[in-house]
Design a protein around this motif. Sequence first.
Motif, PDB file in Angstrom:
ATOM      1  N   ASP A 162       0.833  -1.072  -0.064  1.00 29.71           N
ATOM      2  CA  ASP A 162       0.213   0.033   0.051  1.00 29.71           C
ATOM      3  C   ASP A 162       0.923   1.313   0.009  1.00 29.71           C
ATOM      4  O   ASP A 162       0.623   2.161  -0.831  1.00 29.71           O
ATOM      5  N   ALA A 163       1.821   1.333   0.947  1.00 29.27           N
ATOM      6  CA  ALA A 163       2.874   2.559   0.884  1.00 29.27           C
ATOM      7  C   ALA A 163       3.482   2.519  -0.350  1.00 29.27           C
ATOM      8  O   ALA A 163       3.823   3.657  -0.696  1.00 29.27           O
ATOM      9  N   PHE A 164       3.918   1.493  -0.857  1.00 34.27           N
ATOM     10  CA  PHE A 164       4.806   1.425  -2.147  1.00 34.27           C
ATOM     11  C   PHE A 164       3.967   2.046  -3.411  1.00 34.27           C
ATOM     12  O   PHE A 164       4.472   2.950  -4.113  1.00 34.27           O
ATOM     13  N   VAL A 165       2.901   1.456  -3.393  1.00 30.84           N
ATOM     14  CA  VAL A 165       2.077   2.040  -4.657  1.00 30.84           C
ATOM     15  C   VAL A 165       1.661   3.503  -4.295  1.00 30.84           C
ATOM     16  O   VAL A 165       1.719   4.334  -5.360  1.00 30.84           O
ATOM     17  N   THR A 166       1.384   3.849  -3.217  1.00 29.71           N
ATOM     18  CA  THR A 166       0.919   5.143  -2.938  1.00 29.71           C
ATOM     19  C   THR A 166       1.982   6.216  -3.122  1.00 29.71           C
ATOM     20  O   THR A 166       1.922   7.290  -3.689  1.00 29.71           O
ATOM     21  N   SER A 167       3.304   5.957  -2.601  1.00 26.08           N
ATOM     22  CA  SER A 167       4.358   6.603  -2.871  1.00 26.08           C
ATOM     23  C   SER A 167       4.819   6.883  -4.160  1.00 26.08           C
ATOM     24  O   SER A 167       4.943   7.999  -4.634  1.00 26.08           O
ATOM     25  N   LEU A 168       4.766   5.929  -4.819  1.00 25.34           N
ATOM     26  CA  LEU A 168       4.719   6.091  -6.510  1.00 25.34           C
ATOM     27  C   LEU A 168       3.982   6.924  -6.993  1.00 25.34           C
ATOM     28  O   LEU A 168       4.193   7.652  -8.114  1.00 25.34           O
ATOM     29  N   SER A 169       2.578   6.906  -6.887  1.00 25.37           N
ATOM     30  CA  SER A 169       1.637   7.505  -7.285  1.00 25.37           C
ATOM     31  C   SER A 169       1.712   9.012  -6.981  1.00 25.37           C
ATOM     32  O   SER A 169       1.279   9.964  -7.808  1.00 25.37           O
ATOM     33  N   PHE A 170       2.316   9.155  -5.877  1.00 26.81           N
ATOM     34  CA  PHE A 170       2.464  10.646  -5.358  1.00 26.81           C
ATOM     35  C   PHE A 170       3.319  11.383  -6.497  1.00 26.81           C
ATOM     36  O   PHE A 170       3.121  12.291  -6.961  1.00 26.81           O
ATOM     37  N   ILE A 171       4.652  10.507  -6.952  1.00 27.02           N
ATOM     38  CA  ILE A 171       5.374  10.987  -7.774  1.00 27.02           C
ATOM     39  C   ILE A 171       4.856  11.262  -9.134  1.00 27.02           C
ATOM     40  O   ILE A 171       5.003  12.102  -9.855  1.00 27.02           O
ATOM     41  N   ALA A 172       3.899  10.297  -9.724  1.00 27.24           N
ATOM     42  CA  ALA A 172       3.289  10.350 -10.992  1.00 27.24           C
ATOM     43  C   ALA A 172       2.158  11.523 -11.042  1.00 27.24           C
ATOM     44  O   ALA A 172       2.411  12.073 -12.279  1.00 27.24           O
ATOM     45  N   THR A 173       1.747  11.811 -10.151  1.00 27.40           N
ATOM     46  CA  THR A 173       0.644  12.730 -10.341  1.00 27.40           C
ATOM     47  C   THR A 173       1.359  14.015 -10.171  1.00 27.40           C
ATOM     48  O   THR A 173       0.906  14.939 -11.066  1.00 27.40           O
ATOM     49  N   TRP A 174       2.436  14.343  -9.368  1.00 25.52           N
ATOM     50  CA  TRP A 174       3.092  15.595  -9.455  1.00 25.52           C
ATOM     51  C   TRP A 174       3.557  15.704 -10.815  1.00 25.52           C
ATOM     52  O   TRP A 174       3.711  16.655 -11.542  1.00 25.52           O
ATOM     53  N   LEU A 175       4.231  14.626 -11.461  1.00 25.58           N
ATOM     54  CA  LEU A 175       4.760  14.654 -12.936  1.00 25.58           C
ATOM     55  C   LEU A 175       3.760  15.014 -13.970  1.00 25.58           C
ATOM     56  O   LEU A 175       3.972  15.874 -14.823  1.00 25.58           O
ATOM     57  N   LEU A 176       2.556  14.463 -13.656  1.00 29.88           N
ATOM     58  CA  LEU A 176       1.343  14.702 -14.602  1.00 29.88           C
ATOM     59  C   LEU A 176       1.005  16.029 -14.557  1.00 29.88           C
ATOM     60  O   LEU A 176       0.601  16.753 -15.499  1.00 29.88           O
ATOM     61  N   ALA A 177       0.884  16.781 -13.343  1.00 26.91           N
ATOM     62  CA  ALA A 177       0.442  18.097 -13.214  1.00 26.91           C
ATOM     63  C   ALA A 177       1.551  19.010 -13.844  1.00 26.91           C
ATOM     64  O   ALA A 177       1.213  20.235 -14.295  1.00 26.91           O
ATOM     65  N   LYS A 178       2.965  18.594 -13.928  1.00 26.62           N
ATOM     66  CA  LYS A 178       3.754  19.294 -14.444  1.00 26.62           C
ATOM     67  C   LYS A 178       4.157  19.118 -16.167  1.00 26.62           C
ATOM     68  O   LYS A 178       4.917  19.439 -16.860  1.00 26.62           O
ATOM     69  N   LYS A 179       3.259  18.097 -16.455  1.00 28.56           N
ATOM     70  CA  LYS A 179       3.209  17.670 -17.855  1.00 28.56           C
ATOM     71  C   LYS A 179       4.493  17.253 -18.227  1.00 28.56           C
ATOM     72  O   LYS A 179       4.816  17.155 -19.514  1.00 28.56           O
ATOM     73  N   LYS A 180       4.885  16.165 -17.478  1.00 33.81           N
ATOM     74  CA  LYS A 180       6.206  15.494 -17.690  1.00 33.81           C
ATOM     75  C   LYS A 180       5.832  14.106 -18.370  1.00 33.81           C
ATOM     76  O   LYS A 180       5.013  13.545 -17.627  1.00 33.81           O
ATOM     77  N   ILE A 181       6.586  13.644 -19.272  1.00 34.74           N
ATOM     78  CA  ILE A 181       5.868  12.550 -20.036  1.00 34.74           C
ATOM     79  C   ILE A 181       6.453  11.215 -19.203  1.00 34.74           C
ATOM     80  O   ILE A 181       5.670  10.338 -19.305  1.00 34.74           O
ATOM     81  N   GLU A 182       7.224  11.495 -18.485  1.00 35.22           N
ATOM     82  CA  GLU A 182       7.736   9.981 -17.345  1.00 35.22           C
ATOM     83  C   GLU A 182       6.444   9.955 -16.453  1.00 35.22           C
ATOM     84  O   GLU A 182       6.450   8.707 -16.139  1.00 35.22           O
ATOM     85  N   ASN A 183       5.500  10.643 -16.326  1.00 30.89           N
ATOM     86  CA  ASN A 183       4.488  10.295 -15.546  1.00 30.89           C
ATOM     87  C   ASN A 183       3.897   9.087 -15.944  1.00 30.89           C
ATOM     88  O   ASN A 183       3.191   8.109 -15.305  1.00 30.89           O
ATOM     89  N   TRP A 184       3.778   8.832 -17.258  1.00 26.68           N
ATOM     90  CA  TRP A 184       3.243   7.664 -17.943  1.00 26.68           C
ATOM     91  C   TRP A 184       3.896   6.208 -17.436  1.00 26.68           C
ATOM     92  O   TRP A 184       3.573   5.471 -17.127  1.00 26.68           O
ATOM     93  N   LEU A 185       5.081   6.519 -17.476  1.00 22.86           N
ATOM     94  CA  LEU A 185       5.945   5.352 -17.317  1.00 22.86           C
ATOM     95  C   LEU A 185       5.765   4.866 -15.692  1.00 22.86           C
ATOM     96  O   LEU A 185       5.903   3.558 -15.533  1.00 22.86           O
TER      97      LEU A 185
END
Length: 194
Positions: free
Chosen positions: A125-148
Amino acid sequence: MFVDWLTKNWIEVAGALTGLIAVYFQIKGKIIFWPISLINVLLYIYVYFNSRLYAEVSLQLYYFVVSIYGWYFWMSGKTKNKTKLQITTCSKKLVLILLLIFVITFFIMANILKKYTNTDVPYIDAFVTSLSFIATWLLAKKKIENWLVWIFVDAVSVGVYIYKELYATIVLFAVLTILAVVGYNSWKNKLYKT
């Protein structure tokens, strides 16, 4: 039997449907993604709380705040040099910073979940959530790596939801894994056209 299940789990089903609709607009890079995501977040706060996925609840609260931020950021459509917000890539320095944030967040969250909650899956739960925090921030900044990051998170989440018997969410995250690949390719094509 299906009608009984649907009646009992309609909030999860509504969350799954709004999630699919939101990701469709995310792939297209459309701003309507953000308000639909807000609805999705509210539905999944309920679903995850009832499934004792408390880190996921905290993630939904984070999504709520970042969705408002992302909505504003995409709506303003401007960067420091006053040009329209474009899809960009992460620098090596940013990747290292985000990796450090992930590790710290994971350990803090896993310890809190293990010590102070009744969850039976504190580490995943902590693993998935912590990575999701990163992905969401990357999405807000329109960084392509959010998809990876989303490809990985969504695929791992399928296993979590199988274990938790969240059937509509299993389907959602299986489809989201595929859509994350589609989104990455779509954004990659846009990135190299600019």
